[in-house]
Scaffold this motif. Structure first.
Motif, PDB file in Angstrom:
ATOM      1  N   ALA A 276      33.965  -2.298  34.446  1.00  9.86           N
ATOM      2  CA  ALA A 276      34.402  -3.658  34.775  1.00  9.86           C
ATOM      3  C   ALA A 276      35.039  -4.346  33.578  1.00  9.86           C
ATOM      4  CB  ALA A 276      33.210  -4.475  35.281  1.00  9.86           C
ATOM      5  N   ARG A 277      34.589  -4.005  32.376  1.00 11.82           N
ATOM      6  CA  ARG A 277      35.121  -4.638  31.174  1.00 11.82           C
ATOM      7  C   ARG A 277      36.621  -4.388  31.027  1.00 11.82           C
ATOM      8  NH1 ARG A 277      31.993  -2.620  26.228  1.00 11.82           N
ATOM      9  NH2 ARG A 277      30.288  -3.435  27.517  1.00 11.82           N
ATOM     10  N   ARG A 278      37.073  -3.253  31.549  1.00 15.59           N
ATOM     11  CA  ARG A 278      38.504  -2.946  31.457  1.00 15.59           C
ATOM     12  C   ARG A 278      39.347  -3.882  32.310  1.00 15.59           C
ATOM     13  NH1 ARG A 278      37.419   3.463  32.575  1.00 15.59           N
ATOM     14  NH2 ARG A 278      36.197   3.894  30.680  1.00 15.59           N
ATOM     15  N   ALA A 279      38.722  -4.471  33.338  1.00 14.09           N
ATOM     16  CA  ALA A 279      39.440  -5.385  34.236  1.00 14.09           C
ATOM     17  C   ALA A 279      39.213  -6.847  33.854  1.00 14.09           C
ATOM     18  CB  ALA A 279      38.996  -5.144  35.679  1.00 14.09           C
ATOM     19  N   LYS A 280      38.723  -7.089  32.660  1.00 16.67           N
ATOM     20  CA  LYS A 280      38.426  -8.446  32.196  1.00 16.67           C
ATOM     21  C   LYS A 280      39.637  -9.351  32.351  1.00 16.67           C
ATOM     22  CE  LYS A 280      37.096 -10.946  27.977  1.00 16.67           C
ATOM     23  NZ  LYS A 280      36.662 -10.804  26.566  1.00 16.67           N
ATOM     24  N   GLU A 281      39.408 -10.544  32.894  1.00 16.46           N
ATOM     25  CA  GLU A 281      40.467 -11.542  33.030  1.00 16.46           C
ATOM     26  C   GLU A 281      40.405 -12.464  31.813  1.00 16.46           C
ATOM     27  OE1 GLU A 281      41.070 -12.556  37.511  1.00 16.46           O
ATOM     28  OE2 GLU A 281      38.916 -12.343  37.192  1.00 16.46           O
ATOM     29  N   GLY A 282      41.159 -12.084  30.799  1.00 12.95           N
ATOM     30  CA  GLY A 282      41.052 -12.734  29.497  1.00 12.95           C
ATOM     31  C   GLY A 282      41.301 -14.228  29.513  1.00 12.95           C
TER      32      GLY A 282
ATOM     33  N   TYR B 140      33.366  -9.459  33.485  1.00 14.32           N
ATOM     34  CA  TYR B 140      32.938  -8.206  34.123  1.00 14.32           C
ATOM     35  C   TYR B 140      33.125  -8.343  35.634  1.00 14.32           C
ATOM     36  CZ  TYR B 140      30.542  -7.456  29.642  1.00 14.32           C
ATOM     37  OH  TYR B 140      30.244  -7.302  28.308  1.00 14.32           O
ATOM     38  N   PRO B 141      34.363  -8.393  36.096  1.00 16.18           N
ATOM     39  CA  PRO B 141      34.596  -8.645  37.531  1.00 16.18           C
ATOM     40  C   PRO B 141      34.041  -7.537  38.411  1.00 16.18           C
ATOM     41  CG  PRO B 141      36.626  -7.988  36.413  1.00 16.18           C
ATOM     42  CD  PRO B 141      35.615  -8.201  35.344  1.00 16.18           C
TER      43      PRO B 141
END
Length: 384
Positions: A220-226, A374-375
């Motif tokens: 999920a961390r890779r899809a973080k919405e910064g 973490y979406p």
């Protein structure tokens, strides 16, 4: 002569009927982070509920002017309340030596004293129980080897901060036992409440982290919405400032100074806001200026919450969008309750509702921030 073998033929001596499929072994990430995640999460939820109760009881202790009724700090022996009339008389005599009694409560009966004593004793006792639940729980998980890898320090931190909180609480109380102070110093009250919210924030974040497997969090961390994560971080910090200002308001009863809205009396800005010398003391001790700061930061929190919510509408993750929906709902509710607190001159039931809503809003902002970092995709079944 041996028969020719097909290149597709099995070379093992076992027959197909004898061969059994091997069980799938968990990955290194799962094995390295194994532990009683569910049980630890439940334990942290209990601590969360107890800290919320501690904040509410602390607010009621402040609203009932009970915080100075116990004039000594005895972390161990103080757990036992007065049991005889002689011990009650001794405690009352100690209270009669402090400014709050001499300047405000002269003539108070011992029965009236018992009422405020029980509030403060209950507040301190709840703190002791929280410390015990933390120590016993952590000790048990460590002895059983059930703490996930990398979590020992994390789980120690809330308890360590709880110990600091006890010392800060006494530092706060001691400020009202001397001079001509009728209450505790407002800035010490703000530090005391602020630290409680820090502990609550840590527990909230840990509960969110433990609600999902480690492998899921890494993906999920890779899809973080910064951008959304950054906005919610800013909202979190601004809300924390507002909480500290709320403690200053409570510390000097500033909520009762101007029971009008949207103006403060007949003007937007409070009259004569800088009469206390040196000037910096006005930001902590002038009721009108402190309430004004609390109002303005409240408007800023609401504006940033709306802006963050609008940004969250662009998220592709339904759970993230819903988390920010609830955040905005409680932000709006907190503004309405805050206005009601002003108009009712901070009646205790409105004031304590305002404080409890602040606790819930704090947790909701943290949860929304977590989900932006973490979406949860629609295919993930684990919930928070």
């Amino acid at each position: 002569m041996a028969a020719k073998r097909s290149i597709f033929e099995e070379v093992s001596e076992e027959t197909p009927q004898e061969r059994q499929p091997q069980a799938v072994q968990p990955g290194l990430i799962d094995r390295a982070s194994s532990g009683a995640r569910g049980a630890i999460r439940a334990w942290l939820m209990v601590l969360f509920a107890m800290v919320v109760a501690m904040i509410v009881v602390g607010g009621l202790t402040r609203l009932t002017d009970s915080g100075l009724s116990i004039t000594e700090w005895a972390p161990v022996t103080g757990a036992i309340p007065p049991m005889t009339e002689e011990s009650w008389t001794a405690e009352f005599e100690k209270y009669q030596q402090i400014p709050e009694y001499q300047l405000q409560n002269v003539g108070m009966t011992i029965e009236e004293f018992k009422t405020i004593y029980w509030w403060e004793w209950g507040h301190r006792q709840l703190g002791r129980v929280i410390g015990l639940v933390w120590a016993v729980g952590l000790g048990a998980f460590l002895l059983l080897g059930k703490v996930p890898t990398g979590w020992t320090g994390r789980l120690v931190l809330p308890g360590a901060l709880g110990g600091v909180q006890g010392a800060v609480g006494w530092w706060m109380v001691s400020s009202g036992l001397q001079g001509e102070m009728l209450d505790v110093a407002s800035y010490r009250l703000a530090i005391h409440l602020g630290l409680a919210f820090v502990i609550l924030g840590l527990l909230t974040w840990y509960i969110c982290l433990l609600g999902r497997p480690e492998r899921d969090l890494m993906q999920a961390r890779r899809a973080k919405e910064g951008g959304l994560f950054g906005l919610s971080t800013g909202l979190l910090h601004l809300t924390f400032l507002q909480i500290l200002l709320g403690a200053l308001v409570a510390g000097i009863d500033a909520g009762r100074a101007f029971p009008t809205w949207p103006l403060m009396g007949s003007s937007f800005f409070p009259p004569d806001p800088f009469t206390i010398m040196p000037v910096w003391r006005n930001f902590f001790e002038d009721a009108g200026l402190v309430q004004f700061m609390h109002r303005i930061v409240g408007y800023l929190v609401f504006a940033l919450a709306v802006f963050t919510w609008i940004r969250a509408r662009r998220s592709t993750h339904p759970r993230t969008r819903r988390a920010f929906d609830w955040m905005l709902v409680f932000t709006f509710g907190q503004v309405v309750i805050g206005i009601a607190a002003v108009l009712t001159q901070a009646q205790w039931h409105v004031a304590i509702t305002h404080q409890l809503t602040a606790v819930l809003l704090w947790a909701l902002i943290l949860r929304a921030r977590f989900l932006s970092g973490y979406p949860i995709t629609s295919s993930v079944r684990e919930g928070l």
